[in-house]
Write a protein that holds these residues in place. Structure first.
Motif, PDB file in Angstrom:
ATOM      1  N   GLY A  89      82.918 -20.905 -29.409  1.00  0.00           N
ATOM      2  CA  GLY A  89      83.615 -19.712 -29.925  1.00  0.00           C
ATOM      3  C   GLY A  89      84.092 -19.089 -28.762  1.00  0.00           C
ATOM      4  N   ILE A  90      84.895 -17.780 -28.658  1.00  0.00           N
ATOM      5  CA  ILE A  90      84.891 -17.386 -27.430  1.00  0.00           C
ATOM      6  C   ILE A  90      84.407 -15.732 -27.756  1.00  0.00           C
ATOM      7  CG2 ILE A  90      87.104 -18.326 -26.895  1.00  0.00           C
ATOM      8  CD1 ILE A  90      88.702 -16.265 -28.327  1.00  0.00           C
ATOM      9  N   GLY A  91      83.601 -15.599 -28.792  1.00  0.00           N
ATOM     10  CA  GLY A  91      83.095 -14.167 -28.907  1.00  0.00           C
ATOM     11  C   GLY A  91      81.941 -14.415 -29.935  1.00  0.00           C
ATOM     12  N   LEU A  92      81.308 -13.508 -30.100  1.00  0.00           N
ATOM     13  CA  LEU A  92      80.056 -13.415 -31.097  1.00  0.00           C
ATOM     14  C   LEU A  92      79.270 -12.089 -31.001  1.00  0.00           C
ATOM     15  CD1 LEU A  92      78.470 -15.336 -33.051  1.00  0.00           C
ATOM     16  CD2 LEU A  92      76.652 -15.671 -31.262  1.00  0.00           C
ATOM     17  N   ALA A  93      79.452 -11.559 -32.264  1.00  0.00           N
ATOM     18  CA  ALA A  93      78.886 -10.141 -32.456  1.00  0.00           C
ATOM     19  C   ALA A  93      77.440 -10.194 -32.923  1.00  0.00           C
ATOM     20  CB  ALA A  93      79.702  -9.393 -33.459  1.00  0.00           C
ATOM     21  N   ALA A  94      76.559  -9.358 -32.512  1.00  0.00           N
ATOM     22  CA  ALA A  94      74.949  -9.510 -33.107  1.00  0.00           C
ATOM     23  C   ALA A  94      75.128  -9.451 -34.654  1.00  0.00           C
ATOM     24  CB  ALA A  94      74.259  -8.113 -32.318  1.00  0.00           C
ATOM     25  N   SER A  95      75.928  -9.013 -35.289  1.00  0.00           N
ATOM     26  CA  SER A  95      75.881  -9.049 -36.977  1.00  0.00           C
ATOM     27  C   SER A  95      75.698 -10.287 -37.272  1.00  0.00           C
ATOM     28  CB  SER A  95      76.937  -8.163 -37.167  1.00  0.00           C
ATOM     29  OG  SER A  95      77.455  -7.236 -36.469  1.00  0.00           O
ATOM     30  N   GLN A  96      76.405 -11.215 -36.739  1.00  0.00           N
ATOM     31  CA  GLN A  96      76.798 -12.647 -37.011  1.00  0.00           C
ATOM     32  C   GLN A  96      75.449 -13.244 -37.129  1.00  0.00           C
ATOM     33  OE1 GLN A  96      80.463 -13.173 -34.448  1.00  0.00           O
ATOM     34  NE2 GLN A  96      80.857 -14.420 -36.372  1.00  0.00           N
ATOM     35  N   VAL A  97      74.413 -12.955 -36.125  1.00  0.00           N
ATOM     36  CA  VAL A  97      73.117 -13.714 -35.889  1.00  0.00           C
ATOM     37  C   VAL A  97      72.085 -12.740 -36.454  1.00  0.00           C
ATOM     38  CG1 VAL A  97      74.006 -15.300 -34.163  1.00  0.00           C
ATOM     39  CG2 VAL A  97      73.123 -12.907 -33.650  1.00  0.00           C
ATOM     40  N   ASP A  98      72.737 -11.908 -37.626  1.00  0.00           N
ATOM     41  CA  ASP A  98      71.405 -11.051 -38.269  1.00  0.00           C
ATOM     42  C   ASP A  98      70.842 -10.055 -37.335  1.00  0.00           C
ATOM     43  OD1 ASP A  98      70.541 -10.530 -40.685  1.00  0.00           O
ATOM     44  OD2 ASP A  98      69.021 -11.654 -40.842  1.00  0.00           O
TER      45      ASP A  98
END
Ligand code: K1U
Ligand code: ZN
Length: 169
Positions: free
Chosen positions: A46-55
């Motif tokens: 991926g090109i981005g990841l928000a903290a919410s996506q890893v709980d």
């Protein structure tokens, strides 16, 4: 490699509104977690990841839109200061696998945030970087790109992913 599990739609934890981070929290432990998020994002890929996506429901996200994986950006407590224009971009999401859809976003934004060391910065972004910043900031508010679609399309996606999850189990 320390890969983190990514939450998938319709997991209700993706709807959590992230809390602001106190700069005193930006310690070595936080930076180790940021490193794990970059590894998880690159591996996905991926090109981005928000903290919410890893709980993790603190207000931060990581982004690298380069093909060479050498333009890491960390945004802690991001705020959009200004917006200009509109663009339509086909988006994907690591939390909504196999689905892509056109979403209208601002073409150019100015964003203010802290980096992982607590240093404040402002960034003017356009094109894919601007799209990605807006997509990740939506995650921090519990919002997904499929929320911009019609309820009918969203329901179809929900069924498709439920079927996929059943056959993976
Ligand atoms: O938030 C996420 O789930 C990550 C998402 C970010 C994003 C992509 C496209 C438009 C807006 C936001 C992704 O990274 S999906 C995967 C992807 O787009 C990609 C993967 C590898 C190379 C290039 C793009
Ligand atoms: Zn996403």
């Amino acid at each position: 490699m320390n890969l983190l599990p990514i939450l998938e739609f319709p997991d209700p934890r993706l709807r959590t509104v992230a809390r602001e981070i106190d700069p005193a929290e930006l310690d070595e432990g936080f930076r180790a977690h940021v490193a794990a998020m970059f590894e998880t994002m690159y591996a996905a890929p991926g090109i981005g990841l928000a903290a919410s996506q890893v709980d993790d429901h603190r207000r931060f996200m990581v982004i690298d839109v380069s093909e060479t994986h050498d333009e890491r950006r960390v945004f802690v407590n991001p705020r959009i200061l200004s917006r200009e224009g509109e663009q339509v971009c086909q988006e994907g999401c690591l939390s909504v696998p196999t689905i892509q859809a056109d979403v209208t976003r601002s073409e150019k934004i100015v964003v203010a945030a802290l980096d992982e060391f607590g240093t404040a910065f402002e960034l003017t972004a356009d094109g894919l970087l601007a799209v990605c910043i807006q997509h990740e900031m939506d995650h921090l508010l519990g919002k997904l790109f499929i929320d911009y679609l019609s309820p009918l399309k969203r329901d179809l996606i929900k069924r498709k992913l439920a079927k996929r999850q059943r056959s993976a189990a």
